[in-house]
Design a protein around this motif. Structure first.
Motif, PDB file in Angstrom:
ATOM      1  N   PHE A 294       0.858  -1.178   0.000  1.00 34.85           N
ATOM      2  CA  PHE A 294       0.000   0.000   0.000  1.00 34.85           C
ATOM      3  C   PHE A 294       0.897   1.232   0.000  1.00 34.85           C
ATOM      4  O   PHE A 294       1.562   1.535   0.990  1.00 34.85           O
ATOM      5  CB  PHE A 294      -0.916   0.002   1.227  1.00 34.85           C
ATOM      6  CG  PHE A 294      -1.994  -1.046   1.161  1.00 34.85           C
ATOM      7  CD1 PHE A 294      -3.275  -0.718   0.743  1.00 34.85           C
ATOM      8  CD2 PHE A 294      -1.726  -2.368   1.488  1.00 34.85           C
ATOM      9  CE1 PHE A 294      -4.266  -1.680   0.667  1.00 34.85           C
ATOM     10  CE2 PHE A 294      -2.709  -3.343   1.418  1.00 34.85           C
ATOM     11  CZ  PHE A 294      -3.983  -2.996   1.002  1.00 34.85           C
TER      12      PHE A 294
ATOM     13  N   THR B 202       1.830   4.904   0.361  1.00 35.26           N
ATOM     14  CA  THR B 202       1.225   5.865   1.276  1.00 35.26           C
ATOM     15  C   THR B 202       1.963   7.197   1.246  1.00 35.26           C
ATOM     16  O   THR B 202       3.181   7.247   1.415  1.00 35.26           O
ATOM     17  CB  THR B 202       1.232   5.295   2.717  1.00 35.26           C
ATOM     18  OG1 THR B 202       0.656   3.983   2.691  1.00 35.26           O
ATOM     19  CG2 THR B 202       0.448   6.174   3.660  1.00 35.26           C
TER      20      THR B 202
ATOM     21  N   GLU C 256      -6.547  -4.008   3.390  1.00 35.33           N
ATOM     22  CA  GLU C 256      -6.639  -2.564   3.551  1.00 35.33           C
ATOM     23  C   GLU C 256      -6.865  -2.152   5.005  1.00 35.33           C
ATOM     24  O   GLU C 256      -6.291  -1.163   5.475  1.00 35.33           O
ATOM     25  CB  GLU C 256      -7.762  -1.997   2.684  1.00 35.33           C
ATOM     26  CG  GLU C 256      -7.878  -0.484   2.791  1.00 35.33           C
ATOM     27  CD  GLU C 256      -8.992   0.079   1.933  1.00 35.33           C
ATOM     28  OE1 GLU C 256      -8.673   0.639   0.874  1.00 35.33           O
ATOM     29  OE2 GLU C 256     -10.172  -0.064   2.329  1.00 35.33           O
TER      30      GLU C 256
ATOM     31  N   ALA D 124      -7.928   5.807   3.254  1.00 35.01           N
ATOM     32  CA  ALA D 124      -7.695   5.066   2.018  1.00 35.01           C
ATOM     33  C   ALA D 124      -7.310   5.998   0.872  1.00 35.01           C
ATOM     34  O   ALA D 124      -6.757   5.549  -0.135  1.00 35.01           O
ATOM     35  CB  ALA D 124      -8.932   4.254   1.648  1.00 35.01           C
ATOM     36  N   GLN D 125      -7.566   7.277   1.020  1.00 39.87           N
ATOM     37  CA  GLN D 125      -7.162   8.262   0.011  1.00 39.87           C
ATOM     38  C   GLN D 125      -5.632   8.373  -0.052  1.00 39.87           C
ATOM     39  O   GLN D 125      -5.066   8.535  -1.120  1.00 39.87           O
ATOM     40  CB  GLN D 125      -7.778   9.620   0.353  1.00 39.87           C
ATOM     41  CG  GLN D 125      -7.455  10.724  -0.613  1.00 39.87           C
ATOM     42  CD  GLN D 125      -8.409  10.752  -1.790  1.00 39.87           C
ATOM     43  OE1 GLN D 125      -9.418  10.066  -1.809  1.00 39.87           O
ATOM     44  NE2 GLN D 125      -8.089  11.552  -2.775  1.00 39.87           N
TER      45      GLN D 125
ATOM     46  N   ARG E  64      -2.957   3.616  -0.557  1.00 40.19           N
ATOM     47  CA  ARG E  64      -3.620   2.892  -1.647  1.00 40.19           C
ATOM     48  C   ARG E  64      -2.876   1.632  -2.066  1.00 40.19           C
ATOM     49  O   ARG E  64      -1.653   1.641  -2.182  1.00 40.19           O
ATOM     50  CB  ARG E  64      -3.743   3.795  -2.871  1.00 40.19           C
ATOM     51  CG  ARG E  64      -4.622   4.985  -2.622  1.00 40.19           C
ATOM     52  CD  ARG E  64      -4.731   5.817  -3.856  1.00 40.19           C
ATOM     53  NE  ARG E  64      -5.597   6.964  -3.604  1.00 40.19           N
ATOM     54  CZ  ARG E  64      -6.168   7.655  -4.537  1.00 40.19           C
ATOM     55  NH1 ARG E  64      -5.975   7.343  -5.797  1.00 40.19           N
ATOM     56  NH2 ARG E  64      -6.930   8.676  -4.244  1.00 40.19           N
TER      57      ARG E  64
ATOM     58  N   CYS F 221      -1.131  -0.917  -4.219  1.00 36.43           N
ATOM     59  CA  CYS F 221      -0.315  -0.692  -5.405  1.00 36.43           C
ATOM     60  C   CYS F 221      -0.093  -1.996  -6.166  1.00 36.43           C
ATOM     61  O   CYS F 221      -0.388  -2.095  -7.338  1.00 36.43           O
ATOM     62  CB  CYS F 221       1.009  -0.064  -4.977  1.00 36.43           C
ATOM     63  SG  CYS F 221       2.107   0.365  -6.312  1.00 36.43           S
TER      64      CYS F 221
END
Length: 84
Positions: free
Chosen positions: A7, A9, A27, A50-51, A54, A56
């Motif tokens: 994820f 970030t 998540e 979560a914005q 994410r 990848c």
């Protein structure tokens, strides 16, 4: 073969941007670990969503060090700090 979800970030904190990858399986855990990491850096008022965190891609767990693999199994994931 075990896989780790990566994820990517990016988090804005006062005066700078933090960039790190959260290596985990889902998540929910990624957001938990990301928020713990940001708080441990002294930014408790910042919430990672979560914005900013994410999914990848995925990698085989064996690509990481034994210490990282142990951390993944113990706490569900680990952080890899990156340059912003």
């Amino acid at each position: 073969m075990e896989t780790v979800k990566v994820f990517d970030t990016w988090v804005e904190v006062p005066g700078r941007t933090l960039h790190f990858d959260v290596m985990t399986g889902d998540e929910t855990t990624a957001l938990k670990l990301a928020n713990e990491h940001v708080a441990a850096l002294g930014h408790r008022a910042v919430t990672v969503t979560a914005q900013e965190c994410r999914f990848c891609h995925a990698e085989p767990l064996v690509m990481f060090s034994e210490q990282q693999q142990a951390e993944f199994r113990r706490s569900g994931g680990f952080i890899v700090s990156l340059p912003a």
